[in-house]
Design a protein around this motif. Structure first.
Motif, PDB file in Angstrom:
ATOM      1  N   TRP A   1       0.973  -1.230   0.134  1.00  0.00           N
ATOM      2  CA  TRP A   1      -0.066   0.049  -0.135  1.00  0.00           C
ATOM      3  C   TRP A   1       0.832   1.219   0.107  1.00  0.00           C
ATOM      4  CZ3 TRP A   1      -4.892   0.500  -1.244  1.00  0.00           C
ATOM      5  CH2 TRP A   1      -5.609  -0.561  -1.336  1.00  0.00           C
ATOM      6  N   ILE A   2       2.237   1.192  -0.031  1.00  0.00           N
ATOM      7  CA  ILE A   2       3.044   2.289  -0.394  1.00  0.00           C
ATOM      8  C   ILE A   2       3.532   2.151  -1.838  1.00  0.00           C
ATOM      9  CG2 ILE A   2       3.536   2.892   2.024  1.00  0.00           C
ATOM     10  CD1 ILE A   2       6.024   1.546   2.018  1.00  0.00           C
ATOM     11  N   SER A   3       3.358   0.957  -2.512  1.00  0.00           N
ATOM     12  CA  SER A   3       3.733   0.769  -3.684  1.00  0.00           C
ATOM     13  C   SER A   3       2.975   1.555  -4.799  1.00  0.00           C
ATOM     14  CB  SER A   3       3.805  -0.951  -4.107  1.00  0.00           C
ATOM     15  OG  SER A   3       2.708  -1.068  -4.368  1.00  0.00           O
ATOM     16  N   PRO A   4       3.302   1.794  -6.124  1.00  0.00           N
ATOM     17  CA  PRO A   4       2.417   2.170  -7.354  1.00  0.00           C
ATOM     18  C   PRO A   4       1.180   1.705  -7.292  1.00  0.00           C
ATOM     19  CG  PRO A   4       5.011   1.896  -7.911  1.00  0.00           C
ATOM     20  CD  PRO A   4       4.807   1.271  -6.619  1.00  0.00           C
TER      21      PRO A   4
ATOM     22  N   ALA B   1      -7.494  -2.535  -7.617  1.00  0.00           N
ATOM     23  CA  ALA B   1      -6.221  -3.695  -7.990  1.00  0.00           C
ATOM     24  C   ALA B   1      -5.622  -4.012  -6.578  1.00  0.00           C
ATOM     25  CB  ALA B   1      -5.527  -3.174  -8.959  1.00  0.00           C
ATOM     26  N   ALA B   2      -5.228  -3.051  -5.681  1.00  0.00           N
ATOM     27  CA  ALA B   2      -4.470  -3.351  -4.512  1.00  0.00           C
ATOM     28  C   ALA B   2      -5.345  -4.109  -3.421  1.00  0.00           C
ATOM     29  CB  ALA B   2      -4.063  -1.909  -4.041  1.00  0.00           C
ATOM     30  N   ALA B   3      -6.558  -3.761  -3.624  1.00  0.00           N
ATOM     31  CA  ALA B   3      -7.531  -4.452  -2.532  1.00  0.00           C
ATOM     32  C   ALA B   3      -7.733  -5.814  -2.937  1.00  0.00           C
ATOM     33  CB  ALA B   3      -8.703  -3.836  -2.430  1.00  0.00           C
TER      34      ALA B   3
ATOM     35  N   ALA C   1      -6.458 -11.573  -1.871  1.00  0.00           N
ATOM     36  CA  ALA C   1      -5.855 -12.628  -2.345  1.00  0.00           C
ATOM     37  C   ALA C   1      -4.808 -13.284  -1.585  1.00  0.00           C
ATOM     38  CB  ALA C   1      -5.415 -12.601  -3.826  1.00  0.00           C
ATOM     39  N   LEU C   2      -3.893 -12.441  -0.983  1.00  0.00           N
ATOM     40  CA  LEU C   2      -2.564 -12.799  -0.259  1.00  0.00           C
ATOM     41  C   LEU C   2      -3.476 -13.060   1.226  1.00  0.00           C
ATOM     42  CD1 LEU C   2      -0.327  -9.744  -1.129  1.00  0.00           C
ATOM     43  CD2 LEU C   2      -0.151 -12.218  -1.684  1.00  0.00           C
ATOM     44  N   LEU C   3      -4.422 -12.453   1.651  1.00  0.00           N
ATOM     45  CA  LEU C   3      -4.726 -13.011   2.984  1.00  0.00           C
ATOM     46  C   LEU C   3      -5.431 -14.468   2.882  1.00  0.00           C
ATOM     47  CD1 LEU C   3      -5.704 -12.172   5.843  1.00  0.00           C
ATOM     48  CD2 LEU C   3      -7.850 -11.396   4.987  1.00  0.00           C
ATOM     49  N   ILE C   4      -6.121 -14.619   1.917  1.00  0.00           N
ATOM     50  CA  ILE C   4      -6.545 -16.078   1.872  1.00  0.00           C
ATOM     51  C   ILE C   4      -5.527 -17.058   1.594  1.00  0.00           C
ATOM     52  CG2 ILE C   4      -8.381 -17.568   0.582  1.00  0.00           C
ATOM     53  CD1 ILE C   4      -9.480 -15.216   2.262  1.00  0.00           C
TER      54      ILE C   4
END
Length: 555
Positions: free
Chosen positions: A137-140, A147-149, A154-157
């Motif tokens: 969330w500090i990346s582009p 898209a970030a959400a 996906a990472l959380l799951i």
């Protein structure tokens, strides 16, 4: 640590954690509601205001884009509620899930981890999860919130999937919740509060505050808002074994995350209704329910009685189990006399011994809560390979296939498996297809009997009260694994055969099968840790065949 002291520490930490969480989440929900309800104000320098009445008084709330410097010393900061929630929560996680050999964290049927490895994975998940989230969330990519959400979800799951494949389901859900809680607290202390401090510093210096700081802080606050209800679910999930005990528990978590976040979204819409959001939340909730259903219809019948154990003079379960380090299965039994009579004079018997060579695997020490510890005289250890003088106890023995001639009907006598001291006794049992298998709860706490045939759930039933009895028959042969999802070290195995020629080796490693029709057979011998061996045996009418089956230590 003394079990009673352990419970009091757990109670104190849980109590303070819940109080701090109620305060934190209550404030968060109130301010989210407040932002939604503020009305546009005609006053200069006021973004919105709201009149409220509560507890016999009237309140006027005004939202300002910046605060007069003279008011800075009177400003209240909402920050310690979040920190205290995490501190008490992490302490509780350590006391309940990391101490005592990580008994509630490790499920040997999933991954036989050491307590140190389980603790390292748990703590690493919290630290690494926050770092990955924050970098994202500090990346582009953060400039594209949807898209970030999506990537974040996906990472959380993926974390949920990974943890359910190394931890007990209960511990996996709690750790995913703890990860979200860690992210929420870190958002407050490392992103939201620092941004607010910079805004205050600019005000003190008489400079125009950087509104982008407020926007970034608001974005992290929005993340916390949508994670609130999923975190609450994760925290209470430990009371509902059908969620974390499901076959694909990570999918259940994903569905309930979507459902609870969807409910949160509907509450954020300022009284408006979104049919698509409601449909997604409802579909996710239905999916979670479907995922927790048994994969196959329970075989046979199940009768559960919420009554006390049978009165004096009637068969009753043991009130307490000895230490599992020394407890064995019941003495090796002969098959029922009715079986021998059914096959007539052309029958013989098989008697044998199962041996074990090599060192015994080290026992796993368990620290149990008082409700579990009461069934034991001292320290509790779990030893799945038990052998004395090279003789293996607790191995199931049965004839492969179906012997010739008529098969005697299943006996009416029930195979009893007790839950006492948070252990199954016996740990290994055998039964004929259609024979009643009765599970008994002798503990003053909740157990669930979750039976698997392979990876499929056969049945999953709660036994919340002491003295409950549940009878179940199984209509298919095979090895059924029974476990308690609430106490992941609890496992039992029932080998179900089509005929009555089956047994479990006693403490001397011996077994006997009687009334076996004359013929040549393959004898199957199975142990939960050591696997399976077979032996060829020939039974002559009126004769006893002797056989020895050997197991070696696992590599």
């Amino acid at each position: 640590m003394d079990p009673t002291l352990h419970e009091w520490i757990s109670l104190a930490l849980r109590w303070m954690h819940v109080i701090a969480a109620i305060t934190w989440i209550g404030h968060a929900l109130f301010f989210n509601w407040l932002d939604a309800m503020l009305e546009r104000s005609d006053k200069d320098g006021v973004e919105g205001d709201l009149w409220m009445v509560h507890s016999g008084g009237f309140y006027l709330v005004e939202k300002l884009p910046k605060v007069p410097p003279a008011m800075l010393s009177r400003m209240h900061w909402f920050k310690f509620e979040a920190l205290l929630t995490w501190v008490f929560g992490f302490g509780l996680l350590g006391v309940v899930y990391y101490m005592g050999g990580a008994a509630l964290t490790v499920d040997p049927a999933v991954a036989d981890l050491s307590a140190g490895a389980a603790t390292a994975i748990g703590m690493g998940t919290l630290i690494g999860g926050w770092l990955v989230y924050d970098l994202l969330w500090i990346s582009p990519l953060a400039q594209r919130p949807r898209a970030a959400a999506t990537v974040s979800f996906a990472l959380l799951i993926a974390v949920a999937y990974g943890l359910t494949h190394v931890f007990s389901g209960r511990a996996a859900f709690l750790h995913v919740g703890a990860l979200m809680g860690t992210i929420m607290v870190a958002n407050v202390w490392m992103r939201i509060i620092p941004a607010q401090r910079q805004l205050v510093a600019a005000t003190r210096a008489g400079e125009e505050p950087d509104r982008t700081l407020a926007a970034r802080a608001k974005n992290r606050s929005r993340h916390n808002n949508y994670m609130t209800y999923p975190v609450v679910f994760a925290m209470i999930s430990s009371h509902y074994f059908h969620t974390f005990g499901a076959r694909n528990a990570w999918l259940v978590f994903a569905a309930l995350f979507v459902a609870s976040a969807g409910i949160r979204h509907l509450m954020n819409l300022r009284g408006r209704f979104s049919a698509p959001a409601a449909a997604v939340a409802a579909a996710a909730a239905v999916a979670a329910i479907v995922l927790t259903m048994p994969e196959s219809e329970p075989t046979g019948r199940a009768d559960t009685a919420a009554a006390r154990l049978a009165p004096a003079g009637a068969p009753a379960a043991r009130s307490a189990a000895p230490s599992p380090a020394t407890t064995g299965p019941p003495a090796a039994h002969d098959t029922a006399p009715a079986a021998a009579g059914a096959v007539g004079r052309g029958a013989g018997s098989i008697r044998g011994v199962v041996t074990y060579s090599g060192p015994l695997p080290p026992p796993r020490e368990l620290t149990l809560a008082p409700g579990c510890q009461a069934g034991h005289g001292g320290r509790v250890s779990l030893q799945t390979v038990r052998a004395t003088d090279g003789k293996l106890a607790g191995a199931a023995v049965w004839l492969a296939g179906t012997p010739p001639g008529p098969i005697p009907p299943p006996p009416n006598a029930s195979v009893e498996i007790d839950q006492a001291g948070c252990m199954y006794t016996p740990r290994v049992a055998t039964a004929q297809v259609g024979q009643p298998i009765t599970f008994i709860n002798s503990d003053p706490l909740l157990h669930n009997v979750h039976a698997f045939a392979g990876d499929d759930t056969v049945f999953n039933r709660a036994m919340p009260a002491r003295g409950m009895r549940m009878a179940q028959t199984l209509d298919e042969p095979g090895i059924v694994h029974v476990k308690c999802d609430v106490h992941p070290w609890m496992s039992a195995y029932v080998v179900v055969t089509e005929h009555p020629w089956h047994a479990v080796t006693d403490d001397a490693g011996t077994f006997a099968l009687t009334g076996v029709p004359a013929g040549r057979y393959t004898l199957r011998v199975w142990h939960e840790t050591l696997g399976e061996r077979t032996a060829e045996v020939t039974v002559a009418a009126g004769q006893t065949a002797h056989v020895t089956v050997a197991f070696d230590a696992p590599p």
